[in-house]
Write a protein that holds these residues in place. Structure first.
Motif, PDB file in Angstrom:
ATOM      1  N   TYR A   7       0.817  -1.216   0.000  1.00  0.00           N
ATOM      2  CA  TYR A   7       0.000   0.000   0.000  1.00  0.00           C
ATOM      3  C   TYR A   7       0.851   1.267   0.000  1.00  0.00           C
ATOM      4  CZ  TYR A   7      -4.412  -2.469   0.224  1.00  0.00           C
ATOM      5  OH  TYR A   7      -5.499  -3.260  -0.084  1.00  0.00           O
ATOM      6  N   ASP A   8       2.038   1.218   0.575  1.00  0.00           N
ATOM      7  CA  ASP A   8       2.954   2.361   0.485  1.00  0.00           C
ATOM      8  C   ASP A   8       3.368   2.625  -0.965  1.00  0.00           C
ATOM      9  OD1 ASP A   8       2.921   2.941   3.189  1.00  0.00           O
ATOM     10  OD2 ASP A   8       4.886   2.028   3.610  1.00  0.00           O
TER      11      ASP A   8
ATOM     12  N   PHE B 233       1.201   2.223  -3.406  1.00  0.00           N
ATOM     13  CA  PHE B 233      -0.046   2.602  -4.066  1.00  0.00           C
ATOM     14  C   PHE B 233      -0.728   1.490  -4.856  1.00  0.00           C
ATOM     15  CE2 PHE B 233       2.794   6.282  -3.719  1.00  0.00           C
ATOM     16  CZ  PHE B 233       2.060   7.019  -2.807  1.00  0.00           C
TER      17      PHE B 233
ATOM     18  N   TYR C   9      -5.144  -5.616  -2.152  1.00  0.00           N
ATOM     19  CA  TYR C   9      -4.243  -6.678  -1.686  1.00  0.00           C
ATOM     20  C   TYR C   9      -5.094  -7.884  -1.359  1.00  0.00           C
ATOM     21  CZ  TYR C   9      -0.162  -8.584   0.836  1.00  0.00           C
ATOM     22  OH  TYR C   9       0.910  -9.338   1.243  1.00  0.00           O
TER      23      TYR C   9
END
Length: 146
Positions: free
Chosen positions: A102-103, A105, A109
């Motif tokens: 998620y870091d 983008f 998931y």
């Protein structure tokens, strides 16, 4: 005129790749699927324009040569690829992997072991996703594609 969305499947495991492809067929999703066996191959395909735009990437994390997180970091630094829409499809439940994804983008998931009903829901979600969302073209100077 709407363009067909290409699926770039970045998956080193043949059994998982076949299961994903079969699930798309079962759901009558006829979008073209191009497979890369690792992140390095996927980067080469994207950079040499072997993946038609618009596209969505389905990414495994644990692969040889270049894993999924390293692949994500590479495309996010590349001006022509940084807007790529990526969904992670992996066996890893490790919070470190989820946060790293998620870091970088990712759009979602998903855990592979949620195969059964959960996996069918993932395929249905993806099928609906590209029908309603506006996807960027590979060329950052072009307008969004509907």
């Amino acid at each position: 005129m709407d363009k067909i969305v290409t699926i770039l499947l970045v998956e080193d495991d043949d059994v998982d790749a076949m299961a994903i492809e079969r699930s798309f067929i079962k759901h009558r999703i006829a979008n073209p699927i191009i497979r890369a066996h690792d992140g390095k191959s996927a980067l080469e395909m994207l950079r040499s324009n072997k993946v038609d735009s618009p596209y969505i990437i389905l990414l495994d994390l644990n692969m040889p040569r270049m894993g999924g997180i390293e692949f994500l970091e590479s495309i996010r630094k590349d001006v022509s690829l940084k807007r790529s829409v990526v969904f992670v499809l992996t066996t890893s439940k490790d919070d470190k992997d989820v946060v790293a994804a998620y870091d970088n983008f990712v759009a979602g998931y998903f855990i592979k072991e949620d195969s059964g009903i959960g996996f069918h829901n993932v395929v249905e979600l993806l099928s609906g996703y590209w029908k309603i969302v506006h996807l960027p073209d590979k060329d950052p100077n072009k307008k969004l594609i509907k």
